[in-house]
Scaffold this motif. Structure first.
Motif, short mmCIF file in Angstrom:
data_model
loop_
_atom_site.label_atom_id
_atom_site.label_comp_id
_atom_site.label_asym_id
_atom_site.label_seq_id
_atom_site.Cartn_x
_atom_site.Cartn_y
_atom_site.Cartn_z
N GLY A 25 7.50 6.85 -11.77
CA GLY A 25 6.55 6.04 -12.51
C GLY A 25 7.09 5.61 -13.84
N TYR A 35 3.36 9.81 -10.39
CA TYR A 35 2.96 11.19 -10.15
C TYR A 35 3.71 12.10 -11.12
CZ TYR A 35 0.90 9.48 -5.83
OH TYR A 35 0.13 8.80 -4.92
N THR A 48 -2.36 7.36 -0.41
CA THR A 48 -2.53 6.25 -1.35
C THR A 48 -3.76 5.46 -0.96
OG1 THR A 48 -1.04 4.84 -0.06
CG2 THR A 48 -0.08 6.08 -1.89
N GLU A 96 -1.15 9.69 -11.18
CA GLU A 96 -1.55 8.88 -10.02
C GLU A 96 -2.40 9.65 -9.02
OE1 GLU A 96 -2.14 5.58 -7.64
OE2 GLU A 96 -1.60 5.81 -9.76
N ASP A 100 -5.96 8.34 -7.78
CA ASP A 100 -6.24 8.12 -6.36
C ASP A 100 -7.50 8.86 -5.93
OD1 ASP A 100 -4.46 6.81 -4.00
OD2 ASP A 100 -5.71 8.43 -3.22
#
Length: 301
Positions: A25, A35, A48, A96, A100
């Motif tokens: 990322g 992440y 995802t 992330e 999510d």
């Protein structure tokens, strides 16, 4: 990469190092885009969830100490109002995986809000140094965290798309403990789901650690203002089963008949975290099913 087997991060003898270069990322917006590299497994294939049909955005609002608290929000498109789900992160903050989770909840019909509890000091998400991550997390004391939850509740209640009177809270690892604490503090909460949050001080905890962790969930059963579902792993090295049984006993003594603790046989700490080596698909899927059913009956109702 660190194999996390405890809610607040590893003990010195838990560390496992990897030579794998992590490029998961880049910085963008208010939050680290990928992440958490400190826990990302080399062979991870995280779930995802796209934002189709959703409104996903980064916001900020004032906390009681006047800090502008960042948060990630995902909600269904449309006017709503939608029931609210507060998402409390692990020690890595709003990376992330947590975003999510918010999108998954939004797909299920909730306005999901993930506050960034740690960023007064720094964002732990992009860090690989676990000692630095733990230092940042340790600075987020109980009153600050409860103030941030309060600010999130207040902000949500002012949004036309949110039902401020229908609110659930869920959290993971460090955030699982926060769920128990918040459900003992805020009457507006309708339900909580705690994923492997520590319930009592470790047997080898120093007096300072015992004090820093208060109030412990095992001491809050009488104060719970809504039902809590606890989801735990049998092989969680940081949350011994005797503390899980102590919590069950405390709930029974307090007459908290709607609260429940589920222990998954063979599951380690972090079994829902699909970006970690600890991910246990069967336990994760069953826990998520239970979360949705628990919220459906108490938050959406």
């Amino acid at each position: 990469m660190t194999t996390l087997i405890r809610p607040e991060g590893p003990e010195p003898d838990d560390i496992r190092l990897s030579r794998r270069a992590l490029a998961s990322g880049t910085l963008g917006g208010l939050f680290f885009a990928g992440y958490a590299p400190a826990a990302l497994a080399a062979q991870a294939a995280p779930v995802t969830t796209d934002a189709a049909g959703l409104v996903a955005e980064e916001v900020s609002f004032p906390a009681p100490d006047s800090f502008q608290l960042p948060a990630y929000v995902a909600r269904p498109e449309g006017d709503g109002p939608f029931p609210v789900a507060i998402v409390v992160s692990e020690i890595f903050g709003v990376h992330e995986y947590i975003r999510d989770i918010c999108r998954r909840l939004a797909k299920a019909g909730y306005a999901a809000i993930a506050p960034a509890f740690f960023v007064r000091v720094a964002d732990p998400a992009p860090l690989s140094d676990m000692q630095e991550v733990q230092r940042i997390v340790a600075a987020a004391g109980y009153e600050q965290v409860m103030g941030d939850v309060s600010a999130t509740l207040d902000w949500a209640s002012q949004q036309l798309w949110a039902r401020g009177d229908r609110v659930g809270i869920t959290g993971f690892c460090w955030g699982g403990k926060v769920v128990w604490q918040a459900c003992a503090r805020f009457a507006v909460l309708d339900a909580g789901v705690a994923w492997y949050g520590r319930l009592a001080a470790a047997a080898n905890a120093t007096p300072a650690q015992m004090q820093a962790g208060q109030p412990w969930p095992v001491d809050l059963a009488d104060d719970l203002k809504c039902p809590v579902l606890g989801l735990y792993g049998e092989n969680d090295r940081g949350i011994p089963l005797d503390t899980v049984e102590a919590m069950r006993s405390a709930l029974a003594r307090a007459g908290q008949t709607e609260s429940e603790i589920v222990v998954y046989p063979g599951a380690p700490h972090g079994f829902h975290a699909d970006y970690r080596a600890s991910f246990t698909p069967e336990a994760a899927a069953d826990g998520w099913r239970r979360l949705l059913a628990f919220f459906e009956a108490r938050v959406k109702a």
